[in-house]
Design a protein around this motif. Structure first.
Motif, PDB file in Angstrom:
ATOM      1  N   GLY A 259      28.945 -31.828  25.960  1.00  0.00           N
ATOM      2  CA  GLY A 259      28.941 -31.587  24.519  1.00  0.00           C
ATOM      3  C   GLY A 259      30.051 -32.333  23.819  1.00  0.00           C
ATOM      4  O   GLY A 259      30.713 -33.195  24.399  1.00  0.00           O
ATOM      5  N   LEU A 260      30.241 -31.968  22.563  1.00  0.00           N
ATOM      6  CA  LEU A 260      31.239 -32.641  21.750  1.00  0.00           C
ATOM      7  C   LEU A 260      32.633 -32.532  22.363  1.00  0.00           C
ATOM      8  O   LEU A 260      33.452 -33.435  22.252  1.00  0.00           O
ATOM      9  CB  LEU A 260      31.242 -31.979  20.366  1.00  0.00           C
ATOM     10  N   LEU A 261      32.877 -31.424  23.023  1.00  0.00           N
ATOM     11  CA  LEU A 261      34.177 -31.213  23.644  1.00  0.00           C
ATOM     12  C   LEU A 261      34.167 -31.665  25.100  1.00  0.00           C
ATOM     13  O   LEU A 261      35.128 -31.446  25.836  1.00  0.00           O
ATOM     14  CB  LEU A 261      34.556 -29.721  23.591  1.00  0.00           C
ATOM     15  N   GLY A 262      33.082 -32.279  25.503  1.00  0.00           N
ATOM     16  CA  GLY A 262      32.891 -32.569  26.914  1.00  0.00           C
ATOM     17  C   GLY A 262      33.453 -33.905  27.351  1.00  0.00           C
ATOM     18  O   GLY A 262      34.226 -34.547  26.637  1.00  0.00           O
ATOM     19  N   THR A 263      33.022 -34.331  28.518  1.00  0.00           N
ATOM     20  CA  THR A 263      33.583 -35.520  29.158  1.00  0.00           C
ATOM     21  C   THR A 263      32.617 -36.701  29.042  1.00  0.00           C
ATOM     22  O   THR A 263      31.398 -36.528  28.882  1.00  0.00           O
ATOM     23  CB  THR A 263      33.841 -35.264  30.655  1.00  0.00           C
ATOM     24  N   ARG A 264      33.175 -37.861  29.177  1.00  0.00           N
ATOM     25  CA  ARG A 264      32.339 -39.070  29.201  1.00  0.00           C
ATOM     26  C   ARG A 264      31.381 -39.074  30.417  1.00  0.00           C
ATOM     27  O   ARG A 264      30.201 -39.413  30.271  1.00  0.00           O
ATOM     28  CB  ARG A 264      33.261 -40.299  29.222  1.00  0.00           C
ATOM     29  N   PRO A 265      31.818 -38.689  31.607  1.00  0.00           N
ATOM     30  CA  PRO A 265      30.866 -38.669  32.734  1.00  0.00           C
ATOM     31  C   PRO A 265      29.693 -37.714  32.504  1.00  0.00           C
ATOM     32  O   PRO A 265      28.564 -38.019  32.919  1.00  0.00           O
ATOM     33  CB  PRO A 265      31.710 -38.194  33.919  1.00  0.00           C
ATOM     34  N   SER A 266      29.925 -36.581  31.834  1.00  0.00           N
ATOM     35  CA  SER A 266      28.799 -35.677  31.534  1.00  0.00           C
ATOM     36  C   SER A 266      27.850 -36.357  30.551  1.00  0.00           C
ATOM     37  O   SER A 266      26.628 -36.256  30.667  1.00  0.00           O
ATOM     38  CB  SER A 266      29.293 -34.369  30.906  1.00  0.00           C
ATOM     39  N   TYR A 267      28.437 -37.041  29.583  1.00  0.00           N
ATOM     40  CA  TYR A 267      27.631 -37.747  28.590  1.00  0.00           C
ATOM     41  C   TYR A 267      26.758 -38.798  29.276  1.00  0.00           C
ATOM     42  O   TYR A 267      25.550 -38.898  29.032  1.00  0.00           O
ATOM     43  CB  TYR A 267      28.567 -38.384  27.557  1.00  0.00           C
ATOM     44  N   GLU A 268      27.360 -39.552  30.194  1.00  0.00           N
ATOM     45  CA  GLU A 268      26.609 -40.605  30.889  1.00  0.00           C
ATOM     46  C   GLU A 268      25.566 -40.012  31.841  1.00  0.00           C
ATOM     47  O   GLU A 268      24.481 -40.561  32.012  1.00  0.00           O
ATOM     48  CB  GLU A 268      27.574 -41.536  31.631  1.00  0.00           C
ATOM     49  N   LEU A 269      25.930 -38.885  32.444  1.00  0.00           N
ATOM     50  CA  LEU A 269      24.974 -38.205  33.336  1.00  0.00           C
ATOM     51  C   LEU A 269      23.684 -37.901  32.572  1.00  0.00           C
ATOM     52  O   LEU A 269      22.577 -38.101  33.084  1.00  0.00           O
ATOM     53  CB  LEU A 269      25.610 -36.901  33.847  1.00  0.00           C
ATOM     54  N   MET A 270      23.856 -37.447  31.346  1.00  0.00           N
ATOM     55  CA  MET A 270      22.679 -37.071  30.550  1.00  0.00           C
ATOM     56  C   MET A 270      21.957 -38.287  29.980  1.00  0.00           C
ATOM     57  O   MET A 270      20.737 -38.315  29.935  1.00  0.00           O
ATOM     58  CB  MET A 270      23.103 -36.119  29.414  1.00  0.00           C
ATOM     59  N   THR A 271      22.713 -39.290  29.559  1.00  0.00           N
ATOM     60  CA  THR A 271      22.030 -40.442  28.952  1.00  0.00           C
ATOM     61  C   THR A 271      21.319 -41.300  29.995  1.00  0.00           C
ATOM     62  O   THR A 271      20.394 -42.038  29.666  1.00  0.00           O
ATOM     63  CB  THR A 271      23.005 -41.341  28.154  1.00  0.00           C
ATOM     64  N   ASP A 272      21.741 -41.224  31.251  1.00  0.00           N
ATOM     65  CA  ASP A 272      21.180 -42.127  32.259  1.00  0.00           C
ATOM     66  C   ASP A 272      20.232 -41.458  33.258  1.00  0.00           C
ATOM     67  O   ASP A 272      19.649 -42.139  34.097  1.00  0.00           O
ATOM     68  CB  ASP A 272      22.322 -42.804  33.044  1.00  0.00           C
ATOM     69  N   CYS A 273      20.102 -40.146  33.223  1.00  0.00           N
ATOM     70  CA  CYS A 273      19.291 -39.479  34.255  1.00  0.00           C
ATOM     71  C   CYS A 273      17.794 -39.651  33.962  1.00  0.00           C
ATOM     72  O   CYS A 273      17.409 -39.998  32.840  1.00  0.00           O
ATOM     73  CB  CYS A 273      19.640 -37.994  34.316  1.00  0.00           C
ATOM     74  N   ASP A 274      16.975 -39.392  34.975  1.00  0.00           N
ATOM     75  CA  ASP A 274      15.529 -39.356  34.721  1.00  0.00           C
ATOM     76  C   ASP A 274      14.957 -37.964  34.952  1.00  0.00           C
ATOM     77  O   ASP A 274      13.760 -37.729  34.738  1.00  0.00           O
ATOM     78  CB  ASP A 274      14.788 -40.416  35.564  1.00  0.00           C
ATOM     79  N   THR A 275      15.789 -37.033  35.419  1.00  0.00           N
ATOM     80  CA  THR A 275      15.330 -35.674  35.704  1.00  0.00           C
ATOM     81  C   THR A 275      16.471 -34.711  35.380  1.00  0.00           C
ATOM     82  O   THR A 275      17.631 -35.017  35.685  1.00  0.00           O
ATOM     83  CB  THR A 275      14.974 -35.525  37.207  1.00  0.00           C
ATOM     84  N   LEU A 276      16.113 -33.591  34.767  1.00  0.00           N
ATOM     85  CA  LEU A 276      17.146 -32.625  34.374  1.00  0.00           C
ATOM     86  C   LEU A 276      16.788 -31.239  34.891  1.00  0.00           C
ATOM     87  O   LEU A 276      15.677 -30.756  34.677  1.00  0.00           O
ATOM     88  CB  LEU A 276      17.254 -32.589  32.835  1.00  0.00           C
ATOM     89  N   LEU A 277      17.754 -30.611  35.570  1.00  0.00           N
ATOM     90  CA  LEU A 277      17.611 -29.209  35.994  1.00  0.00           C
ATOM     91  C   LEU A 277      18.688 -28.409  35.280  1.00  0.00           C
ATOM     92  O   LEU A 277      19.885 -28.697  35.434  1.00  0.00           O
ATOM     93  CB  LEU A 277      17.790 -29.099  37.523  1.00  0.00           C
ATOM     94  N   VAL A 278      18.278 -27.429  34.487  1.00  0.00           N
ATOM     95  CA  VAL A 278      19.241 -26.566  33.786  1.00  0.00           C
ATOM     96  C   VAL A 278      19.215 -25.191  34.448  1.00  0.00           C
ATOM     97  O   VAL A 278      18.152 -24.597  34.620  1.00  0.00           O
ATOM     98  CB  VAL A 278      18.894 -26.441  32.288  1.00  0.00           C
ATOM     99  N   VAL A 279      20.396 -24.705  34.826  1.00  0.00           N
ATOM    100  CA  VAL A 279      20.478 -23.398  35.485  1.00  0.00           C
ATOM    101  C   VAL A 279      21.412 -22.485  34.683  1.00  0.00           C
ATOM    102  O   VAL A 279      22.605 -22.763  34.546  1.00  0.00           O
ATOM    103  CB  VAL A 279      21.019 -23.520  36.930  1.00  0.00           C
ATOM    104  N   GLY A 280      20.839 -21.416  34.135  1.00  0.00           N
ATOM    105  CA  GLY A 280      21.654 -20.376  33.488  1.00  0.00           C
ATOM    106  C   GLY A 280      22.457 -20.857  32.309  1.00  0.00           C
ATOM    107  O   GLY A 280      23.591 -20.413  32.129  1.00  0.00           O
ATOM    108  N   SER A 281      21.879 -21.742  31.519  1.00  0.00           N
ATOM    109  CA  SER A 281      22.616 -22.223  30.356  1.00  0.00           C
ATOM    110  C   SER A 281      21.733 -22.247  29.119  1.00  0.00           C
ATOM    111  O   SER A 281      20.570 -22.654  29.175  1.00  0.00           O
ATOM    112  CB  SER A 281      23.156 -23.631  30.592  1.00  0.00           C
ATOM    113  N   ASN A 282      22.353 -21.861  28.018  1.00  0.00           N
ATOM    114  CA  ASN A 282      21.692 -21.898  26.721  1.00  0.00           C
ATOM    115  C   ASN A 282      22.427 -22.885  25.826  1.00  0.00           C
ATOM    116  O   ASN A 282      22.481 -22.714  24.612  1.00  0.00           O
ATOM    117  CB  ASN A 282      21.732 -20.473  26.143  1.00  0.00           C
ATOM    118  N   PHE A 283      23.005 -23.912  26.447  1.00  0.00           N
ATOM    119  CA  PHE A 283      23.782 -24.918  25.720  1.00  0.00           C
ATOM    120  C   PHE A 283      22.984 -25.417  24.520  1.00  0.00           C
ATOM    121  O   PHE A 283      21.879 -25.938  24.670  1.00  0.00           O
ATOM    122  CB  PHE A 283      24.106 -26.073  26.685  1.00  0.00           C
ATOM    123  N   PRO A 284      23.538 -25.264  23.302  1.00  0.00           N
ATOM    124  CA  PRO A 284      22.685 -25.459  22.124  1.00  0.00           C
ATOM    125  C   PRO A 284      22.542 -26.898  21.626  1.00  0.00           C
ATOM    126  O   PRO A 284      21.641 -27.177  20.844  1.00  0.00           O
ATOM    127  CB  PRO A 284      23.379 -24.606  21.058  1.00  0.00           C
TER     128      PRO A 284
END
Ligand code: TPP
Length: 597
Positions: A259-284
């Motif tokens: 998120g906005l307060l998050g890290t660059r690696p998390s940002y890249e993880l999301m922008t570059d992935c082809d599959t997403l598994l979300v566990v127990g999160s309601n991240f808005p």
């Protein structure tokens, strides 16, 4: 003398193993307070300075123990004061029961003093269960349901007991028409999806080659299972802020906050992935998840009403994280190609180097990033961390490396100011053996933290481990909002709203018998943390920090992450302009709401 309704209420709380009730007195609960005086057993009444703080303490207690928090307040103003803390609990899905007084039944509807329509007041915040006890026989049923519903649905419930009812002789519900007998006990259920649904989920995960996992607080207790899944799939794992303590940041493929307060690696993880598994999160914040067409996505959540939000998920599994992931594991095919995992790990390693360099940039007088960076390796493995809402939340999110049994929380969804100190107090009552830390801005301190330091001074001797450190970022600014104004409105800081009056935080703590340390030089930051950690009493650490250090968002490039900070802090006369006028395009592009790079 027989038992009054109030006596029975306390006994029933005891039977539910409620050991602390966070509250504030008033004649709307006099019957209850008198019963407390008569009772020699728990629950202990913990007095705050303000009912909102009692509610936050109940939330902090619940967040750090996993148990249900209970708070109590008088009718009218006391009940109203609880509200913000109760909403914090509701929005973060934390179980809290509020018990409040009301005027006597004979006065109800008579526009009596302190009479507020409490059923309406709590209608939204306690929408799952809000009831008034009007006769003694109703009490066990109402209280038991309030506790059971709050606990099982992880929400807020409210019990209203008119003052005169509290003083009536208690008589239990009978085996009769229109009586509602009630009982204690509540087992925990742990849902697992059907084999067919698990297979649908596995099919999506097996088809991908670049898997990203996002975990939230619902994945707490599933670290082992997440690790196994991530290893099998060669995935990286990002964490929503409420789930920051779900996985250790020492794992090389954990990309940290998102998120906005998050890290660059998390940002890249999301922008570059082809599959997403979300566990127990309601991240808005959908914009920090992959583009819609980019990734196939699946989700696991225990609450069916919270599933399917935020992203076009293909599979929405209702399940408890750990057993669901355990059931999923045999269906997953190991991914032999580890190049995606290697990229994630490279990014993570680079991130921590950047964090070190950002913390080392000198500022005037102290770089707030250094404050958190110095603390992180010093934290005991059983530390309980409470972050308030402000610029410090950025540094908590990015610089603190979770490890061991550390727990951390914040007001994730309501994002309210003023929760940090009372959360830490609630933590100390729930887990008195653990060191607790509150990270608070000077605005939040002036809002209510200062008052709750009095509560710490009142109670700390009762905690088996007295370590509670309140760290204050003293920057004389409502800094987080100042940066938001600059970024989103392109506006100079509006000083009448942003500038804060001075206050001697450390001296004040010292005057209350606590340890107060004022830190004015970067070279003293580490030693100050050491002193606070070794102290024989709670400590307030007042760090004089530079409000010019910008919270650079994760979509700034690697270079910008470092260079922007240096250029702002070193690049006079720009520095004065950026700070005073705040509209320089140079910084604008890095800020929340600025252009994406
Ligand atoms: C109850 C409440 N009021 C206002 C806000 C908006 N807000 C968010 S952060 C912030 C500034 C916090 O200032 P401070 O505590 O001094 O921390 P800093 O950002 O300066 O580090 C404000 C006003 C909020 N989140 N909650």
């Amino acid at each position: 003398m027989g038992q009054t309704v109030a006596d029975h209420l306390l006994e029933r709380l005891r039977e539910w193993d409620v050991d602390h009730v966070f509250g504030y007195a008033g004649d709307g609960i006099n019957g209850l307070l008198a019963a407390w005086e008569r009772a020699e057993d728990p629950p202990m009444f913990v007095q705050s300075r303000h009912e909102e703080m009692s509610a936050f303490q109940a939330v902090g207690y619940a967040k750090f123990t996993g148990r249900t928090g209970v708070c109590v307040a008088t009718s009218g103003p006391g009940a109203i004061h609880l509200l913000n803390g109760l909403y914090d609990a509701k929005l973060d899905h934390v179980p809290v029961v509020a018990i409040v007084g009301q005027t006597n039944r004979s006065a109800m509807g008579g526009a009596y003093q302190q009479e507020v329509d409490l059923l309406s007041l709590f209608k939204d915040v306690a929408n799952e269960y809000c009831q008034m006890v009007t006769v003694p026989e109703q009490l066990p049923n109402v209280l038991d349901r309030a506790i059971r519903i709050a606990t099982s649905r992880r929400t807020v419930t409210a019990v209203i007991v008119p003052a005169d009812v509290q003083e009536l002789d208690y008589s239990p519900p009978g085996h009769e028409f229109k009586m509602v007998p009630s009982s204690l006990d509540l087992s925990r259920s742990s849902p697992i999806p059907s084999p067919a649904d698990l297979q649908r989920c596995a099919d999506v995960l097996n088809a991908g080659s670049k898997v990203a996992i996002l975990v939230g607080q619902g994945a707490r207790g599933a670290a082992g299972e997440i690790t196994e899944v991530a290893d099998l799939l060669g995935a990286g794992v990002a964490k929503a802020l409420l789930g920051k303590d779900v996985l250790s940041d020492e794992l090389p493929w954990v990309t940290g906050s998102i998120g906005l307060l998050g890290t660059r690696p998390s940002y890249e993880l999301m922008t570059d992935c082809d599959t997403l598994l979300v566990v127990g999160s309601n991240f808005p914040y959908t914009q920090f998840l992959p583009e819609f067409e980019q990734a196939r996505a699946v989700q696991i959540d225990i609450d069916p009403t919270m599933l399917g939000l935020r992203y076009p998920f293909e599979v929405n599994l209702v399940g408890d994280a750990a057993p669901t992931l355990r059931a999923l594991l045999p269906l997953l095919a190991p991914k032999p190609d580890r190049s995606w995992r290697e990229t994630v790990e490279k990014n993570v390693a680079r991130w921590w180097e950047v964090m070190q360099r950002r913390a080392d940039v000198s500022a005037d007088p102290i770089n707030p990033e250094l404050v958190f960076h110095e603390l992180s390796p010093r934290l005991p493995v059983n530390a309980l961390l409470a972050a308030d809402s402000g610029s410090g939340t950025n540094w908590y999110a990015r610089h603190i490396r979770m490890r061991g049994q550390m727990r951390g929380t914040l007001s994730g969804t309501l994002a309210t100011m003023g929760c940090g100190v009372p959360y830490a107090i609630g933590a100390k009552f729930g887990r008195p053996d653990c060191p607790a830390f509150a990270f608070v801005g000077d605005g939040a301190m002036q809002m209510n933290g200062i008052n709750e330091i009095i509560t710490i001074a009142k109670y700390w001797r009762e905690w088996s481990n007295p370590c509670l450190v309140v760290s204050v970022l003293h920057n004389n600014d409502l800094n987080q909002v100042t940066w938001e104004l600059r970024a989103m409105e392109g506006s100079p800081a509006f000083l009448p709203s942003q500038e804060l009056p001075d206050f001697p935080y450390a001296d004040y703590a010292t005057s209350l018998g606590l340890l107060g340390i004022k830190v004015e030089r970067a070279e003293d930051v580490g030693a100050a943390w050491d002193e606070a950690l070794a102290a024989d009493r709670p400590c307030l650490l007042e760090f004089m920090t530079d409000p010019a250090v910008p919270p650079i968002p994760p979509h700034a490039t690697w270079d910008q992450m470092e260079k922007s900070l240096e250029s702002i802090l070193r690049g006079d006369p720009d520095r004065a302009d950026v700070i005073k006028q705040g509209v320089k395009s140079k910084i604008q592009e890095f800020l929340p709401g600025g252009s994406r790079s």
